[in-house]
Structures are given as structure tokens and as C-alpha cells.
Design an enzyme around this catalytic site. Sequence first.
Site, PDB file in Angstrom:
ATOM      1  N   LYS A 121      37.466  39.304  38.645  1.00 22.76           N
ATOM      2  CA  LYS A 121      37.750  37.977  39.227  1.00 22.76           C
ATOM      3  C   LYS A 121      36.557  37.038  38.985  1.00 22.76           C
ATOM      4  O   LYS A 121      36.739  35.858  38.715  1.00 22.76           O
ATOM      5  CB  LYS A 121      38.017  38.093  40.734  1.00 22.76           C
ATOM      6  N   TYR A 139      37.389  45.222  40.401  1.00 23.85           N
ATOM      7  CA  TYR A 139      38.257  44.096  40.798  1.00 23.85           C
ATOM      8  C   TYR A 139      37.452  42.812  40.922  1.00 23.85           C
ATOM      9  O   TYR A 139      37.770  41.795  40.302  1.00 23.85           O
ATOM     10  CB  TYR A 139      38.973  44.421  42.118  1.00 23.85           C
ATOM     11  N   THR A 155      38.436  35.007  45.274  1.00 24.64           N
ATOM     12  CA  THR A 155      38.199  35.877  46.426  1.00 24.64           C
ATOM     13  C   THR A 155      36.734  35.790  46.876  1.00 24.64           C
ATOM     14  O   THR A 155      35.843  35.517  46.057  1.00 24.64           O
ATOM     15  CB  THR A 155      38.534  37.332  46.038  1.00 24.64           C
ATOM     16  N   ASP A 156      36.504  36.087  48.156  1.00 21.69           N
ATOM     17  CA  ASP A 156      35.114  36.133  48.640  1.00 21.69           C
ATOM     18  C   ASP A 156      34.361  37.338  48.066  1.00 21.69           C
ATOM     19  O   ASP A 156      33.125  37.395  48.109  1.00 21.69           O
ATOM     20  CB  ASP A 156      35.060  36.153  50.180  1.00 21.69           C
ATOM     21  N   GLU A 157      35.107  38.319  47.496  1.00 27.60           N
ATOM     22  CA  GLU A 157      34.458  39.547  47.021  1.00 27.60           C
ATOM     23  C   GLU A 157      33.528  39.302  45.834  1.00 27.60           C
ATOM     24  O   GLU A 157      32.668  40.128  45.540  1.00 27.60           O
ATOM     25  CB  GLU A 157      35.509  40.608  46.657  1.00 27.60           C
TER      26      GLU A 157
HETATM   27  P1  NAD Z   1      49.541  40.692  44.879  1.00 27.52           P
HETATM   28  O1  NAD Z   1      49.028  41.933  44.240  1.00 27.52           O
HETATM   29  O2  NAD Z   1      50.392  40.794  46.090  1.00 27.52           O
HETATM   30  O3  NAD Z   1      50.386  39.845  43.800  1.00 27.52           O
HETATM   31  C1  NAD Z   1      49.949  39.657  42.495  1.00 27.52           C
HETATM   32  C2  NAD Z   1      51.114  39.062  41.693  1.00 27.52           C
HETATM   33  O4  NAD Z   1      50.646  38.843  40.357  1.00 27.52           O
HETATM   34  C3  NAD Z   1      52.332  39.967  41.599  1.00 27.52           C
HETATM   35  O5  NAD Z   1      53.512  39.226  41.830  1.00 27.52           O
HETATM   36  C4  NAD Z   1      52.284  40.498  40.172  1.00 27.52           C
HETATM   37  O6  NAD Z   1      53.565  40.791  39.630  1.00 27.52           O
HETATM   38  C5  NAD Z   1      51.626  39.325  39.459  1.00 27.52           C
HETATM   39  N1  NAD Z   1      50.963  39.748  38.218  1.00 27.52           N
HETATM   40  C6  NAD Z   1      50.073  40.767  38.060  1.00 27.52           C
HETATM   41  N2  NAD Z   1      49.714  40.869  36.777  1.00 27.52           N
HETATM   42  C7  NAD Z   1      50.365  39.878  36.110  1.00 27.52           C
HETATM   43  C8  NAD Z   1      50.383  39.460  34.754  1.00 27.52           C
HETATM   44  N3  NAD Z   1      49.686  40.104  33.802  1.00 27.52           N
HETATM   45  N4  NAD Z   1      51.156  38.392  34.418  1.00 27.52           N
HETATM   46  C9  NAD Z   1      51.882  37.739  35.358  1.00 27.52           C
HETATM   47  N5  NAD Z   1      51.914  38.117  36.649  1.00 27.52           N
HETATM   48  C10 NAD Z   1      51.163  39.167  37.023  1.00 27.52           C
HETATM   49  O7  NAD Z   1      48.265  39.804  45.124  1.00 27.52           O
HETATM   50  P2  NAD Z   1      47.884  38.852  46.363  1.00 27.52           P
HETATM   51  O8  NAD Z   1      47.259  39.655  47.416  1.00 27.52           O
HETATM   52  O9  NAD Z   1      49.040  37.974  46.671  1.00 27.52           O
HETATM   53  O10 NAD Z   1      46.709  37.976  45.678  1.00 27.52           O
HETATM   54  C11 NAD Z   1      47.043  36.844  44.888  1.00 27.52           C
HETATM   55  C12 NAD Z   1      45.767  36.223  44.361  1.00 27.52           C
HETATM   56  O11 NAD Z   1      44.931  35.836  45.453  1.00 27.52           O
HETATM   57  C13 NAD Z   1      44.928  37.144  43.484  1.00 27.52           C
HETATM   58  O12 NAD Z   1      44.402  36.381  42.432  1.00 27.52           O
HETATM   59  C14 NAD Z   1      43.825  37.628  44.411  1.00 27.52           C
HETATM   60  O13 NAD Z   1      42.657  37.911  43.683  1.00 27.52           O
HETATM   61  C15 NAD Z   1      43.642  36.414  45.302  1.00 27.52           C
HETATM   62  N6  NAD Z   1      43.152  36.709  46.652  1.00 27.52           N
HETATM   63  C16 NAD Z   1      43.792  37.620  47.430  1.00 27.52           C
HETATM   64  C17 NAD Z   1      43.345  37.845  48.731  1.00 27.52           C
HETATM   65  C18 NAD Z   1      44.029  38.843  49.638  1.00 27.52           C
HETATM   66  O14 NAD Z   1      43.519  39.123  50.720  1.00 27.52           O
HETATM   67  N7  NAD Z   1      45.180  39.392  49.276  1.00 27.52           N
HETATM   68  C19 NAD Z   1      42.241  37.140  49.214  1.00 27.52           C
HETATM   69  C20 NAD Z   1      41.595  36.217  48.374  1.00 27.52           C
HETATM   70  C21 NAD Z   1      42.080  35.996  47.096  1.00 27.52           C
HETATM   71  O1  DAU Z   2      38.277  39.774  50.668  1.00 24.36           O
HETATM   72  C1  DAU Z   2      39.392  39.388  49.906  1.00 24.36           C
HETATM   73  C2  DAU Z   2      40.033  40.606  49.287  1.00 24.36           C
HETATM   74  O2  DAU Z   2      40.674  41.308  50.338  1.00 24.36           O
HETATM   75  C3  DAU Z   2      41.028  40.268  48.182  1.00 24.36           C
HETATM   76  O3  DAU Z   2      40.350  39.648  47.124  1.00 24.36           O
HETATM   77  C4  DAU Z   2      41.730  41.536  47.683  1.00 24.36           C
HETATM   78  O4  DAU Z   2      42.709  41.190  46.728  1.00 24.36           O
HETATM   79  C5  DAU Z   2      42.382  42.210  48.871  1.00 24.36           C
HETATM   80  O5  DAU Z   2      42.984  43.424  48.449  1.00 24.36           O
HETATM   81  C6  DAU Z   2      41.349  42.485  49.966  1.00 24.36           C
HETATM   82  O6  DAU Z   2      40.399  43.498  49.530  1.00 24.36           O
HETATM   83  P1  DAU Z   2      39.901  44.675  50.501  1.00 24.36           P
HETATM   84  O7  DAU Z   2      39.459  45.798  49.678  1.00 24.36           O
HETATM   85  O8  DAU Z   2      38.987  44.124  51.531  1.00 24.36           O
HETATM   86  O9  DAU Z   2      41.309  44.991  51.246  1.00 24.36           O
HETATM   87  P2  DAU Z   2      42.000  46.386  51.656  1.00 24.36           P
HETATM   88  O10 DAU Z   2      43.172  46.037  52.511  1.00 24.36           O
HETATM   89  O11 DAU Z   2      42.203  47.287  50.501  1.00 24.36           O
HETATM   90  O12 DAU Z   2      40.890  47.049  52.585  1.00 24.36           O
HETATM   91  C7  DAU Z   2      40.398  46.396  53.735  1.00 24.36           C
HETATM   92  C8  DAU Z   2      39.324  47.274  54.336  1.00 24.36           C
HETATM   93  O13 DAU Z   2      39.944  48.442  54.896  1.00 24.36           O
HETATM   94  C9  DAU Z   2      38.314  47.772  53.323  1.00 24.36           C
HETATM   95  O14 DAU Z   2      37.021  47.817  53.939  1.00 24.36           O
HETATM   96  C10 DAU Z   2      38.766  49.194  52.997  1.00 24.36           C
HETATM   97  C11 DAU Z   2      39.436  49.641  54.274  1.00 24.36           C
HETATM   98  N1  DAU Z   2      40.595  50.564  54.132  1.00 24.36           N
HETATM   99  C12 DAU Z   2      41.577  50.206  53.270  1.00 24.36           C
HETATM  100  C13 DAU Z   2      42.680  51.015  53.108  1.00 24.36           C
HETATM  101  C14 DAU Z   2      43.775  50.643  52.132  1.00 24.36           C
HETATM  102  C15 DAU Z   2      40.663  51.707  54.890  1.00 24.36           C
HETATM  103  O15 DAU Z   2      39.756  52.000  55.696  1.00 24.36           O
HETATM  104  N2  DAU Z   2      41.760  52.510  54.746  1.00 24.36           N
HETATM  105  C16 DAU Z   2      42.777  52.221  53.875  1.00 24.36           C
HETATM  106  O16 DAU Z   2      43.752  53.007  53.757  1.00 24.36           O
END
Ligand code: NAD
Ligand code: DAU
Length: 358
Positions: A166, A162, A137-139
Amino acid sequence: MKKREFRSILITGGAGFIGSHLVRHMVQKYSQSKIINLDKLTYAGNLENLRDVEGKDNYIFERVCITDEKEVERVFQQHDPDLVIHLAAESHVDRSIVSPLEFVHTNTVGTANLLNQAKRHWQESDFAGKLFYQVSTDEVYGSLGPSGFFTEETRYDPRSPYSASKAGADHLVRAYFHTFHMPVVISNCSNNYGPFQFPEKLIPLIINNIRNQNELPVYGDGSNVRDWLHVTDHVKAIDLAAHMGIPGETYNVGGNNEYKNLTIVHTLCDLIDAKVGNAPGTSRSLIKFVKDRLGHDHRYAIDSTKITQGLGWSPAIKLKEGLSLTINWYFENSTWLENVTSGAYKDYYNKMYRTVEN
Ligand code: NAD
Ligand code: DAU
């Protein structure tokens, strides 16, 4: 660089949001390869996301926790993967503030276990033709002020449990590259959106709340900035970097779509009002400014030059078009949304795999 080929691809977290899009893409595109989806099915894992893939000859599901040494070892022995694409994680920042240890256990220790099993399984062949791909992730880069971008050279500065968990995982992946010469690639991506995203994340939460006429919680004053990318563009970047990326390298992936959260919420409100024929401003009236997230990172922005120029990747879906497609998907798939919010989606595993589970 010549395109690598893999015959057995292990995807962890394939029942989650991004993972399910990746599994679908890989099963369809690499029909001669075996695609193994290893997932524990936490609250975020949902096999309904993969209904159209179940039953395909080259698809296998394994309900396994990435921290389970014996089970992960069995999966390596049974399926002999030559590519691991690791997505399984606890992914929601708000939950990491409530339960940090769970994040360290899954994201950091789980990655260590996978790396260790991959090393044990692959070292006899001196890692020839193998690759461990870490989806990050970029975080991990921390938080930006009003200007500047994260590049691959930006120093890691994670600020939430989180992102720290990561970052720990990414460091371990690099350690296996340097210490054991295991071929690895890491990509660090910005915020994804699209179908099948769990409605705890900003975009699906806002769409679902507008559907139900509930308040729309905006943290702080809504001025925090995120860079949004449609999930299918992320999947294409992963596919490309897994097949063409240089081992040991990192690739930043972003949509070049930087917006304040309040702008995203306003856009969703206006698009939905137009779609359902509401008077302009109807949904905006549901917005409620709420207490800010602890340690809320102010701004993320990604410089994707390396993957764009080096591997030829570029995002195909423009933000407004992607948001409209996403809104349409959630409105057309209300059963998916209702099953997720009611918890009924958990029954699907039992029906599909005929096992009694908690
Ligand atoms: P998500 O929460 O939708 O899915 C996570 C999956 O991992 C689920 O299917 C869950 O059952 C599985 N999981 C969790 N713990 C586990 C364990 N102990 N063993 C096996 N499986 C397990 O997540 P997502 O948003 O699809 O993100 C997927 C990956 O991409 C993560 O590694 C996240 O850090 C990364 N990522 C997400 C975003 C985003 O915006 N969502 C951006 C950049 C990177
Ligand atoms: O940048 C990549 C990341 O993006 C991934 O690594 C994470 O897995 C993914 O969850 C996401 O993280 P964020 O914290 O940025 O996403 P989230 O959707 O939780 O929140 C996006 C922005 O919106 C953040 O600044 C918080 C804000 N927010 C979020 C929620 C859930 C609100 O203002 N209200 C809300 O109810």
C-alpha cells in the site's frame, strides 16, 4: 474551497467491504452522476453486498482486474470518469504474510496501471476537473509505542507485505502528482468495522465464531491496540475529501477509539451474551490465545485534526453503539454470513450477469 462536481465516478473495489458502502452512498447521493463499480470479484468481492443498488439507472458494474491494461483502458474510454476512487486491493495482513507477491501485484502494480490509464485519458484536458483519490491505510506509518499518534507528516515505515504494498501505491500516487501534475488526494484510515465485512477480520470473525460456538483466536496476549471506525463514517470522510480536499494533500481518518484487541473481544462477548440471554462470561470462555501474527504491529493511533478542522469531518457513530449495530446486523443477516463462509456467494454473479465463471 468550492465543492467539486463529478459526472462520472469510477470506484474500484466496490464489491468489497468499504467499497460496497461507498458505492451505495454515492449512487444514492449523486443520482445525476454515473457510478461505475470496477471489481475483479476476488474471494473478498461479493455482489450480494450491493443487491439494493443493482438495477439503479446510475449504477454500472464492470468485472475487471485493475492490473489488466487493456480492460482498464476500455473502461476509461467507455465511461470517461472524471473522478477515480481507488479501493481495490488485497486487504488482509495475514494473507500478505502467506502470499506477499499477490499483494505487490494487486496493490502496487494495479495502482500503477490505474494511474497510467488515468494519465493517458486525462492529460489531453490537462487534468481539468479530474481527481484520482487513493484510499489508503494508517498501517503505512508503521507501529507506535504506548504513546503518540500518526499525523500526515509521520514518515512512512510499513512493516508487513500488505502495508509495504500500500505504501508503494501511495508513493506512486504522489509521484503522479509531482511529475505529471495529476490532481490526487490520499486518505489514510484506521481499522473499519460494520456490516458486509468479510469474516476473516477480527470483529466479524469473533461475532461469527460466537454464533457458532467456536474458539475465539486472540493473537499473542491480546495487548495490540487498534483504532476503530465505523465504515459509514469512513465513507463520509472519503466523499468529503474527494469533493473538498486539496489536491496533493493527505488526510488521516480515525475514530479516536483506541482499544486493546482483548478489550474488543471481551466487549463483543458481553454484548452478545446480553443480547441472547446467556449467563455473563459464557462467550468469554471461548477465548483462546494463539500464536502471534508475524511482525505484528503493536499499536496504531490516528490524529484526525487535519480533516476535522480543515474539512469539517467528524465520526458520528460511537464504538459501543457501532459494535451493537454490527452484532445485530450479522445476527439478522445469517444468510449473507452463511453464503460467505460456504462460498455460495460466488453464484450470485453468475445469476445476476448470466455468465459462466470459474
Ligand atoms: P476488501 O478486501 O473487503 O475488498 C477489496 C475489494 O477489491 C474486493 O471487492 C475485491 O474483489 C477487489 N479487488 C481485489 N483485487 C482486485 C483486482 N486485482 N482488481 C479489481 N478488484 C480487485 O477490502 P476493504 O476492507 O473494503 O478495503 C478497501 C480499501 O480500503 C483497501 O484499499 C484497503 O487497503 C483500504 N483500507 C481498509 C481499511 C479496513 O479497515 N478494512 C482501513 C483503511 C484502508
Ligand atoms: O489499520 C487499517 C487496517 O486494518 C487496514 O488497512 C486493513 O486492510 C485491515 O485488514 C485492518 O488490518 P488489521 O491487521 O489491523 O485487522 P485485522 O482485523 O486482521 O486484525 C485486527 C487486530 O486483531 C490485529 O492486531 C490482529 C488481531 N487479530 C486478528 C484476527 C483476524 C486477532 O487477535 N485474532 C484474529 O483472529
